[in-house]
Design an enzyme around this catalytic site. Structure first.
Site, mmCIF file in Angstrom:
data_model
loop_
_atom_site.group_PDB
_atom_site.id
_atom_site.type_symbol
_atom_site.label_atom_id
_atom_site.label_comp_id
_atom_site.label_asym_id
_atom_site.label_seq_id
_atom_site.Cartn_x
_atom_site.Cartn_y
_atom_site.Cartn_z
ATOM 1 N N SER A 253 0.851 -1.183 0.000
ATOM 2 C CA SER A 253 0.000 0.000 0.000
ATOM 3 C C SER A 253 0.887 1.233 0.000
ATOM 4 O O SER A 253 2.112 1.123 0.033
ATOM 5 C CB SER A 253 -0.906 0.001 1.229
ATOM 6 O OG SER A 253 -0.125 0.315 2.364
ATOM 7 N N LYS A 254 0.246 2.387 0.014
ATOM 8 C CA LYS A 254 1.010 3.649 -0.031
ATOM 9 C C LYS A 254 2.026 3.746 1.110
ATOM 10 O O LYS A 254 3.054 4.400 0.971
ATOM 11 C CB LYS A 254 0.046 4.835 0.040
ATOM 12 C CG LYS A 254 -0.759 5.001 -1.227
ATOM 13 C CD LYS A 254 -1.160 6.444 -1.424
ATOM 14 C CE LYS A 254 -1.945 6.629 -2.702
ATOM 15 N NZ LYS A 254 -3.375 6.336 -2.535
ATOM 16 N N ARG A 255 1.699 3.098 2.222
ATOM 17 C CA ARG A 255 2.635 3.111 3.354
ATOM 18 C C ARG A 255 4.024 2.607 2.957
ATOM 19 O O ARG A 255 5.017 2.944 3.560
ATOM 20 C CB ARG A 255 2.129 2.181 4.464
ATOM 21 C CG ARG A 255 1.195 2.798 5.445
ATOM 22 C CD ARG A 255 0.830 1.788 6.512
ATOM 23 N NE ARG A 255 0.390 0.508 5.980
ATOM 24 C CZ ARG A 255 1.025 -0.636 6.160
ATOM 25 N NH1 ARG A 255 2.124 -0.686 6.872
ATOM 26 N NH2 ARG A 255 0.551 -1.751 5.635
ATOM 27 N N HIS A 256 4.047 1.738 1.948
ATOM 28 C CA HIS A 256 5.324 1.144 1.555
ATOM 29 C C HIS A 256 6.089 2.019 0.568
ATOM 30 O O HIS A 256 7.073 1.597 0.003
ATOM 31 C CB HIS A 256 5.084 -0.232 0.936
ATOM 32 C CG HIS A 256 4.502 -1.216 1.916
ATOM 33 N ND1 HIS A 256 3.177 -1.543 1.914
ATOM 34 C CD2 HIS A 256 5.078 -1.901 2.919
ATOM 35 C CE1 HIS A 256 2.953 -2.416 2.897
ATOM 36 N NE2 HIS A 256 4.081 -2.646 3.524
ATOM 37 N N GLY A 257 5.618 3.244 0.352
ATOM 38 C CA GLY A 257 6.311 4.136 -0.583
ATOM 39 C C GLY A 257 5.586 4.152 -1.914
ATOM 40 O O GLY A 257 4.380 3.947 -1.962
#
Ligand code: GLU
Length: 481
Positions: A253-257
């Protein structure tokens, strides 16, 4: 044997993500390996979320990555149109056929009624599925409701007590009981077919032999198989490829960059590196070598080497792969590729002033430190900012012999024009002064740049030129005095 034909069928509801790009790539690799064909189709029946900008972005991203299709959107072909919203009349023929044969029926249930039904099923601990309330309406009842202006959806009549078996080319044998599924909607009340219906019609008409897609669609496959059967059409082979997880083993997800291909492109990852890296997300070559050209990957790509377990997106690995490809570029190629990044940076004007030779030197000076092209701006300060003396640099400049080195450098420095010449000049300085090399290099570097680390000295001296070097040395001498 029939030539294999695969397809990539994205929904243009967002940018092309890593997962989508990997699905497209595996289809492409599979088709190329077998000398088959690939179709590119746009599944835009979610009218609210589909956007033409996303479609364009997906196409651009795929082309950038080096994926080519022989038929489909932006390309044409004999089975078009290739955008589902332009195929509505085609779908109509098929759902009419199912209605005529009694394999599908009109459903007039409202959302509220369906929700009520669902709540009752939950309360009584029953399986949640459509009750079949509209499945036995007479023609007359149907007619009356349509006359009354109620817009029906169309449901497929799920065969009872059947077991559907799929020999998935990645997951192996998977089976589903039809009794676990209620009659499902194939056309919504606005006349737009749902994904499970459109996908089957299109895959049949476009002659698709292999459906290679994300694991999340495995649960849709039994419904699709029921439709193939109802339409008397042989079904394609299926291969469901596993999820991609972030390094913490959670869904990407976006959390992973960065998650979209466009973001990686903008950061300056090379398409050939991305191609190589994505191919390794779930597939592995038989040998140890991981840096492989597109041609080599195509040559070796088979589905039996695609893993059942989830792939883990490892940014460090992507960075490493990208560096391997950056290393293969000549200075001239890199210099060209870096221009847009520099032109958009705060150093644009400084770069503009450099002559071609100095610009090449600058690229050569930092190239080994680049993970991706956009990194270039991280290394520009030293060249274009006024030196600010770090504590460590000041300590070095205060050492006994430092001032002699600086004075000597000032007196001797000629107008240099070649890297080898600049290197030679410093070497000669070391010799003449009779000092340890370190005791010459470090004060010079500290005085010129204010730092104890950075690009090799000859690069700095050449890029700045004699006058600027002398100005910097004077400033350093003033600082220590
Ligand atoms: N439009 C679907 C998606 O983007 C395609 C699924 C399939 O390949 O069947 O997920």
């Amino acid at each position: 044997m029939r030539k294999c034909k695969v397809r990539f069928a994205p929904s243009p509801t967002g940018p092309l993500h890593i997962g989508g790009a990997r699905s497209a790539l595996f289809n492409y690799l599979f088709a190329e390996h077998q000398g088959g064909e690939m179709v590119m189709r746009i599944e835009d029946t979610d009218l609210e979320r589909s956007r033409r900008e996303y479609e364009d972005e997906i196409i651009e991203s795929l082309q950038w990555l080096g994926i080519h299709w022989s038929e489909g959107i932006a390309m044409g072909g004999e089975n078009g149109p290739y955008r589902q919203t332009e195929r509505l009349d085609i779908y109509q023929q098929y759902y009419k056929e199912l209605l005529d044969k009694g394999m599908a029926y009109y459903c007039f249930c409202t959302l509220e009624e369906l929700e009520k039904e669902r709540q009752e099923q939950i309360a009584s601990g029953k399986m949640q599925r459509y009750s079949g309330k509209c499945s036995e309406l007479s023609n007359q009842e149907v007619e009356e409701r349509i006359q009354a202006g109620i817009k029906p959806s169309i449901r497929f009549r799920v065969p009872q007590h059947r077991i559907y078996v799929i020999d998935d080319l990645v997951r192996g044998r998977v089976s589903f009981e039809s009794d676990n599924s209620g009659d499902f909607i194939i056309v919504k009340s606005d006349g737009i077919p749902v994904y499970n219906f459109g996908v089957v019609i299109d895959d049949i008409l476009m002659g698709i032999t292999h459906v290679i897609r994300a694991e999340e669609h495995l649960s849709n496959t039994p419904r699709q198989i029921m439709l193939y059967e109802a339409l008397n059409s042989p079904r394609p082979e299926f291969a469901h490829i596993s999820l991609i997880l972030g390094s913490d083993r959670q869904k990407m997800s976006k959390r992973h960059g960065a998650t979209s291909l466009k973001q990686y492109r903008e950061l300056g990852y090379l398409p050939e590196a991305m191609f190589n890296f994505l191919a390794l997300l779930g597939w592995s070559p038989s040998g140890e070598e991981e840096i492989l050209s597109a041609q080599e990957i195509i040559k070796h790509f088979t589905l039996d080497r695609v893993a059942k377990s989830p792939a883990v997106f490892d940014l460090d690995k992507l960075n490493w792969v990208n560096q391997q490809y950056l290393k293969k570029k000549s200075v001239e190629e890199l210099a060209e590729m870096l221009k847009p990044y520099l032109a958009a940076s705060e150093y644009a004007a400084d770069i503009e002033k450099l002559d071609e030779f100095s610009y090449m030197l600058l690229v050569e000076a930092v190239r080994d430190h680049l993970v991706c092209l956009s990194d270039i701006t991280k290394f520009m300060d030293v060249f274009f900012r006024e030196a600010v003396f770090e504590e460590e640099a000041l300590q070095i400049l205060k050492e006994e012999t430092a001032i002699t080195v600086l004075e000597y450098f000032k007196e001797e420095l000629p107008q240099l024009s070649e890297f080898a010449e600049a290197k030679e000049f410093i070497k000669a300085l070391v010799k003449k002064l009779g000092l340890k090399a370190k005791n010459v290099y470090m004060p010079l570097r500290s005085a010129l740049s204010g730092q104890t680390h950075g690009p090799e000295l000859p690069f700095l001296i050449l890029i700045w030129g004699r006058e600027e070097c002398l100005r910097r040395i004077d400033k350093a001498i003033a600082a220590i005095r």
